[in-house]
Design a protein around this motif. Structure first.
Motif, PDB file in Angstrom:
ATOM      1  N   SER A  85      20.260 -35.670  13.440  1.00  0.00           N
ATOM      2  CA  SER A  85      19.394 -34.729  14.152  1.00  0.00           C
ATOM      3  C   SER A  85      19.126 -33.480  13.316  1.00  0.00           C
ATOM      4  O   SER A  85      18.003 -32.958  13.305  1.00  0.00           O
ATOM      5  N   THR A  86      20.140 -33.001  12.588  1.00  0.00           N
ATOM      6  CA  THR A  86      19.954 -31.801  11.769  1.00  0.00           C
ATOM      7  C   THR A  86      18.978 -32.065  10.624  1.00  0.00           C
ATOM      8  O   THR A  86      18.056 -31.270  10.380  1.00  0.00           O
ATOM      9  N   LEU A 147      12.496 -32.505  17.518  1.00  0.00           N
ATOM     10  CA  LEU A 147      11.116 -32.128  17.211  1.00  0.00           C
ATOM     11  C   LEU A 147      10.890 -30.630  17.401  1.00  0.00           C
ATOM     12  O   LEU A 147      10.340 -29.945  16.516  1.00  0.00           O
ATOM     13  N   VAL A 148      11.308 -30.095  18.540  1.00  0.00           N
ATOM     14  CA  VAL A 148      11.078 -28.678  18.831  1.00  0.00           C
ATOM     15  C   VAL A 148      11.930 -27.794  17.922  1.00  0.00           C
ATOM     16  O   VAL A 148      11.464 -26.751  17.440  1.00  0.00           O
ATOM     17  N   ALA A 149      13.183 -28.200  17.672  1.00  0.00           N
ATOM     18  CA  ALA A 149      14.028 -27.427  16.760  1.00  0.00           C
ATOM     19  C   ALA A 149      13.416 -27.372  15.369  1.00  0.00           C
ATOM     20  O   ALA A 149      13.497 -26.346  14.680  1.00  0.00           O
ATOM     21  N   PHE A 208      20.003 -25.427   6.812  1.00  0.00           N
ATOM     22  CA  PHE A 208      20.781 -26.520   7.398  1.00  0.00           C
ATOM     23  C   PHE A 208      21.789 -25.977   8.405  1.00  0.00           C
ATOM     24  O   PHE A 208      21.947 -26.529   9.499  1.00  0.00           O
ATOM     25  N   ALA A 209      22.462 -24.890   8.042  1.00  0.00           N
ATOM     26  CA  ALA A 209      23.450 -24.302   8.952  1.00  0.00           C
ATOM     27  C   ALA A 209      22.782 -23.735  10.192  1.00  0.00           C
ATOM     28  O   ALA A 209      23.326 -23.827  11.306  1.00  0.00           O
ATOM     29  N   VAL A 210      21.600 -23.138  10.042  1.00  0.00           N
ATOM     30  CA  VAL A 210      20.874 -22.570  11.190  1.00  0.00           C
ATOM     31  C   VAL A 210      20.495 -23.668  12.181  1.00  0.00           C
ATOM     32  O   VAL A 210      20.698 -23.533  13.396  1.00  0.00           O
ATOM     33  N   LEU A 214      21.919 -24.419  16.022  1.00  0.00           N
ATOM     34  CA  LEU A 214      20.995 -24.489  17.158  1.00  0.00           C
ATOM     35  C   LEU A 214      21.155 -25.795  17.921  1.00  0.00           C
ATOM     36  O   LEU A 214      21.246 -25.811  19.156  1.00  0.00           O
ATOM     37  N   LEU A 215      21.187 -26.910  17.202  1.00  0.00           N
ATOM     38  CA  LEU A 215      21.305 -28.211  17.854  1.00  0.00           C
ATOM     39  C   LEU A 215      22.679 -28.397  18.496  1.00  0.00           C
ATOM     40  O   LEU A 215      22.787 -28.967  19.591  1.00  0.00           O
TER      41      LEU A 215
END
Length: 279
Positions: A85-86, A147-149, A208-210, A214-215
């Motif tokens: 997902s990331t 998608l939104v992220a 990547f960390a951000v 979030l996810l």
């Protein structure tokens, strides 16, 4: 060559590999990639008669979760969704942001203002609030979350691309190529894209960390994956009430998420520092 320059070159050549960053990043990545091979999906995640929230013991090296499932099996299978997902959200952000950044860096001032002001509007929305609103409208599937992220990362990516494309050195070569009669595709795909590769790759490492944060926060709040998912963030949320009776059910997935985030940041910092020393 001055003594200072020689010393800088020697320091770069003797720079130690970032073992701490590689270890922190490598452990969760290896667990995510090799976990399903170590414990195949076909195996039952819980043994017959297993009690919920049991501490580590025979047959369950990491104990069981609140549903009586084997924690080791869950941890080994939970990293795939985290990485997938990331990386998927990062890809969406790049696919949307890079073309918009190149478009804004074009010669048309009006188009630049339109694109960047629209992205500024999107940038003003808190990411987690957007995901919560999306879930409230019934779009709770994981692909909506990814998608939104990813789209939420597009404004920052576009700003970076626009800034790099408007760099004086880049613009000089672009103008020279235009005077030679080169087309848009030749200029942007062969020259500008090559100039953008390094800053975009560096930004992706830090971003990547951000995206991971979030996810993971969204999954922790139950906005994405189902409650039965072995995703590490979901495991933390599901087992937080049993933190003191079965700490491994919370601390192991939390430790893997932390190592993934910190290791990625340390590796990016090391890469940037080494690049500055070379420069």
């Amino acid at each position: 060559m001055s003594t200072r320059e020689r010393s800088a070159i020697v320091a770069v050549g003797r720079a130690r590999p970032p073992w701490t960053a590689l270890l922190l990043l490598g452990v969760p990545v290896l667990v995510a990639l090799l976990g399903p091979l170590i414990r195949p999906t076909g195996e039952a995640p819980s043994a017959e008669g297993a009690m919920p929230s049991q501490p580590p013991g025979d047959g369950h090296p990491l104990g069981t979760d609140v549903l009586g499932r084997d924690m080791l099996w869950l941890v080994l299978h939970g990293g795939v969704s985290v990485l997938g997902s990331t990386l998927g959200a990062l890809l969406v952000g790049m696919v949307v942001g890079v073309p918009l950044g190149l478009l804004a860096a074009g010669p048309r001032r009006g188009l630049d203002e339109t694109v960047m002001r629209g992205l500024d509007l999107l940038l003003a929305f808190p990411g987690l609030l957007v995901l919560m609103t999306l879930a409230a409208t019934g779009h709770r599937d994981w692909y909506w979350l990814v998608l939104v992220a990813g789209v939420l990362q597009a404004p920052a990516v576009a700003r970076l691309v626009r800034s790099a494309a408007l760099d004086p050195g880049t613009r000089t070569v672009v103008e020279a190529l235009r005077m030679q009669g080169r087309g848009w595709a030749y200029i942007h795909l062969r020259h500008v894209a090559r100039e953008l590769a390094a800053p975009v790759a560096t930004d992706a490492g830090g971003r990547f960390a951000v995206v991971l944060y979030l996810l993971a926060s969204a999954n922790f709040l139950g906005l994405g994956l189902s409650a039965s998912s072995p995703d590490w963030a979901v495991l933390i949320e599901r087992n937080r009430a049993a933190l003191f009776s079965q700490p491994a059910a919370v601390l192991v997935p939390a430790g893997l998420l932390t190592a993934l985030c910190v290791g990625g940041n340390l590796l990016v910092d090391h890469t940037l520092a080494r690049k500055r020393r070379k420069g």
